[in-house]
Design a protein around this motif. Structure first.
Motif, PDB file in Angstrom:
ATOM      1  N   MET A  74       0.943  -0.743   0.241  1.00  4.61           N
ATOM      2  CA  MET A  74      -0.138  -0.108  -0.199  1.00  4.61           C
ATOM      3  C   MET A  74       0.965   0.720   0.122  1.00  4.61           C
ATOM      4  O   MET A  74       0.461   1.834  -0.458  1.00  4.61           O
ATOM      5  CB  MET A  74      -0.819   0.211   1.547  1.00  4.61           C
ATOM      6  N   VAL A  75       1.724   1.410   0.938  1.00  2.95           N
ATOM      7  CA  VAL A  75       2.498   2.184   0.938  1.00  2.95           C
ATOM      8  C   VAL A  75       3.165   2.482  -0.445  1.00  2.95           C
ATOM      9  O   VAL A  75       3.829   3.807  -0.967  1.00  2.95           O
ATOM     10  CB  VAL A  75       4.344   2.572   1.762  1.00  2.95           C
ATOM     11  N   GLN A  76       3.907   1.190  -1.154  1.00  5.62           N
ATOM     12  CA  GLN A  76       4.056   1.731  -2.437  1.00  5.62           C
ATOM     13  C   GLN A  76       3.505   2.236  -3.968  1.00  5.62           C
ATOM     14  O   GLN A  76       4.075   2.512  -4.681  1.00  5.62           O
ATOM     15  CB  GLN A  76       4.784  -0.065  -3.241  1.00  5.62           C
ATOM     16  N   LYS A  77       1.962   1.853  -3.380  1.00  4.92           N
ATOM     17  CA  LYS A  77       1.436   2.571  -4.184  1.00  4.92           C
ATOM     18  C   LYS A  77       1.368   3.979  -4.310  1.00  4.92           C
ATOM     19  O   LYS A  77       0.550   5.303  -5.352  1.00  4.92           O
ATOM     20  CB  LYS A  77      -0.208   1.809  -4.332  1.00  4.92           C
ATOM     21  N   LEU A  78       1.621   4.650  -2.950  1.00  5.03           N
ATOM     22  CA  LEU A  78       1.309   5.937  -3.013  1.00  5.03           C
ATOM     23  C   LEU A  78       2.128   6.764  -4.150  1.00  5.03           C
ATOM     24  O   LEU A  78       3.213   7.044  -4.421  1.00  5.03           O
ATOM     25  CB  LEU A  78       2.258   6.642  -1.147  1.00  5.03           C
ATOM     26  N   PRO A  79       2.617   7.960  -4.533  1.00  7.18           N
ATOM     27  CA  PRO A  79       2.965   8.608  -5.471  1.00  7.18           C
ATOM     28  C   PRO A  79       3.920   9.215  -4.558  1.00  7.18           C
ATOM     29  O   PRO A  79       4.302   9.347  -3.536  1.00  7.18           O
ATOM     30  CB  PRO A  79       2.007  10.565  -5.253  1.00  7.18           C
ATOM     31  N   ASN A  80       4.802   8.911  -5.614  1.00  6.19           N
ATOM     32  CA  ASN A  80       5.938   8.833  -5.176  1.00  6.19           C
ATOM     33  C   ASN A  80       6.680  10.468  -3.914  1.00  6.19           C
ATOM     34  O   ASN A  80       7.493  10.261  -2.542  1.00  6.19           O
ATOM     35  CB  ASN A  80       7.060  10.304  -6.005  1.00  6.19           C
ATOM     36  N   ALA A  81       6.214  11.717  -3.877  1.00  8.47           N
ATOM     37  CA  ALA A  81       6.077  13.191  -3.637  1.00  8.47           C
ATOM     38  C   ALA A  81       5.816  12.532  -1.980  1.00  8.47           C
ATOM     39  O   ALA A  81       5.952  12.496  -0.911  1.00  8.47           O
ATOM     40  CB  ALA A  81       5.121  13.995  -3.211  1.00  8.47           C
ATOM     41  N   ALA A  98      -1.151  11.542   1.658  1.00  5.93           N
ATOM     42  CA  ALA A  98      -0.621  10.057   1.955  1.00  5.93           C
ATOM     43  C   ALA A  98      -1.797   9.277   3.251  1.00  5.93           C
ATOM     44  O   ALA A  98      -2.075   8.220   2.708  1.00  5.93           O
ATOM     45  CB  ALA A  98       0.464   9.753   2.765  1.00  5.93           C
ATOM     46  N   ARG A  99      -2.390   9.736   4.186  1.00  2.00           N
ATOM     47  CA  ARG A  99      -2.689   9.198   4.980  1.00  2.00           C
ATOM     48  C   ARG A  99      -4.100   8.759   4.865  1.00  2.00           C
ATOM     49  O   ARG A  99      -4.643   7.605   5.015  1.00  2.00           O
ATOM     50  CB  ARG A  99      -3.141   9.965   6.565  1.00  2.00           C
ATOM     51  N   ALA A 100      -4.441   9.833   3.795  1.00  2.00           N
ATOM     52  CA  ALA A 100      -5.990   9.703   3.736  1.00  2.00           C
ATOM     53  C   ALA A 100      -5.905   8.739   2.475  1.00  2.00           C
ATOM     54  O   ALA A 100      -6.902   7.935   2.294  1.00  2.00           O
ATOM     55  CB  ALA A 100      -6.564  11.074   2.703  1.00  2.00           C
ATOM     56  N   LYS A 101      -4.907   8.397   1.447  1.00  2.00           N
ATOM     57  CA  LYS A 101      -4.809   7.508   0.466  1.00  2.00           C
ATOM     58  C   LYS A 101      -4.680   6.061   1.092  1.00  2.00           C
ATOM     59  O   LYS A 101      -5.468   5.338   0.653  1.00  2.00           O
ATOM     60  CB  LYS A 101      -4.380   7.737  -0.648  1.00  2.00           C
ATOM     61  N   LEU A 102      -3.935   5.842   2.242  1.00  2.00           N
ATOM     62  CA  LEU A 102      -4.269   4.751   3.209  1.00  2.00           C
ATOM     63  C   LEU A 102      -5.450   3.851   3.551  1.00  2.00           C
ATOM     64  O   LEU A 102      -5.410   3.477   3.710  1.00  2.00           O
ATOM     65  CB  LEU A 102      -2.996   4.496   4.105  1.00  2.00           C
ATOM     66  N   LYS A 103      -5.772   4.786   4.268  1.00  2.00           N
ATOM     67  CA  LYS A 103      -7.020   4.676   4.772  1.00  2.00           C
ATOM     68  C   LYS A 103      -8.044   4.471   3.447  1.00  2.00           C
ATOM     69  O   LYS A 103      -8.457   3.127   3.631  1.00  2.00           O
ATOM     70  CB  LYS A 103      -7.912   6.197   5.570  1.00  2.00           C
ATOM     71  N   ASP A 104      -8.483   4.776   2.162  1.00  2.00           N
ATOM     72  CA  ASP A 104      -8.723   4.317   1.536  1.00  2.00           C
ATOM     73  C   ASP A 104      -8.653   3.276   1.096  1.00  2.00           C
ATOM     74  O   ASP A 104      -9.189   1.775   0.786  1.00  2.00           O
ATOM     75  CB  ASP A 104      -9.082   5.388   0.378  1.00  2.00           C
TER      76      ASP A 104
END
Length: 216
Positions: free
Chosen positions: A126-133, A169-175
């Motif tokens: 999941m962390v790896q799927k986050l945008p680079n920034a 990042a937190r919002a995307k991880l939550k989703d």
């Protein structure tokens, strides 16, 4: 006695590497491969990119090894180099990263966060799927323990942008966690588990996460 033996063997390896002994370099690389790869995997989008960053990091390790103070922990020193190599990779891809400067970012609401546990590999994916920034700021803040002012200086962004990227990042991880909720199956075997909620809503470094393999 065993610990001292390990320390002495490591010192011999370091001395050999400083003397450009290829066998010692190969042994040191193999000894810390997993640790270094774990750091680089957190900052990159896939294993191939992580391996490239890690190899760049080891090149710096071997280049600057003579400057290492052997009175200090070698693993921490190597970990910092791998982190810096990951940041260098982030900067190299900066033009491709989506970033916007928001001076204030409100904290995400935690009321509806799924209170469940994830396997180590599942969260890493999941962390790896986050945008680079977003991924870079999340790692530096939630795992390495840096403040937003420090992150801003390291990445060449404002503290506001750092806060914004952490928030997103937190919002995307939550989703992603909520999306995976319906498909979740409790992993068997000896896989390590830990609370995902603490990782997302904690405003400081997560010691439990560090103990589980996300470490510097």
């Amino acid at each position: 006695m065993g610990h001292n033996m390990v320390d002495e063997q490591l010192k011999q390896l370091i001395t050999g590497c400083i003397e450009q002994d290829r066998k010692c370099q190969k042994q040191l690389y193999k000894l810390f491969y997993g640790f270094a790869m774990g750091i680089c995997m957190r900052y990159t989008g896939n294993r191939d990119e992580a391996a490239e960053v890690m190899n760049q990091g080891f090149l710096k390790v071997f280049t600057h090894l003579a400057k290492f103070d052997q009175a200090k922990p070698f693993k921490a020193w190597l970990g910092r180099i791998m982190m810096n190599a990951s940041i260098d990779n982030y900067r190299a891809n900066l033009k491709m990263a989506y970033m916007d400067d928001i001076e204030k970012a409100e904290d995400i609401s935690h009321d509806d966060l799924p209170d469940r546990k994830l396997a180590f590999d599942e969260l890493l994916a999941m962390v790896q799927k986050l945008p680079n920034a977003y991924r870079t700021v999340f790692n530096l803040f939630a795992i390495e323990g840096y403040g937003h002012d420090e992150i801003g200086e390291m990445l060449g962004i404002s503290a506001g942008t750092s806060k914004s990227n952490l928030f997103k990042a937190r919002a995307k991880l939550k989703d992603m966690i909520l999306q995976a909720e319906g498909d979740y199956r409790s992993p068997g075997g000896n896989m390590v588990h830990y609370s995902t909620v603490a990782i997302i809503k904690n405003d400081g470094p997560d010691e439990n996460l560090k103990q589980r393999g996300f470490r510097i």
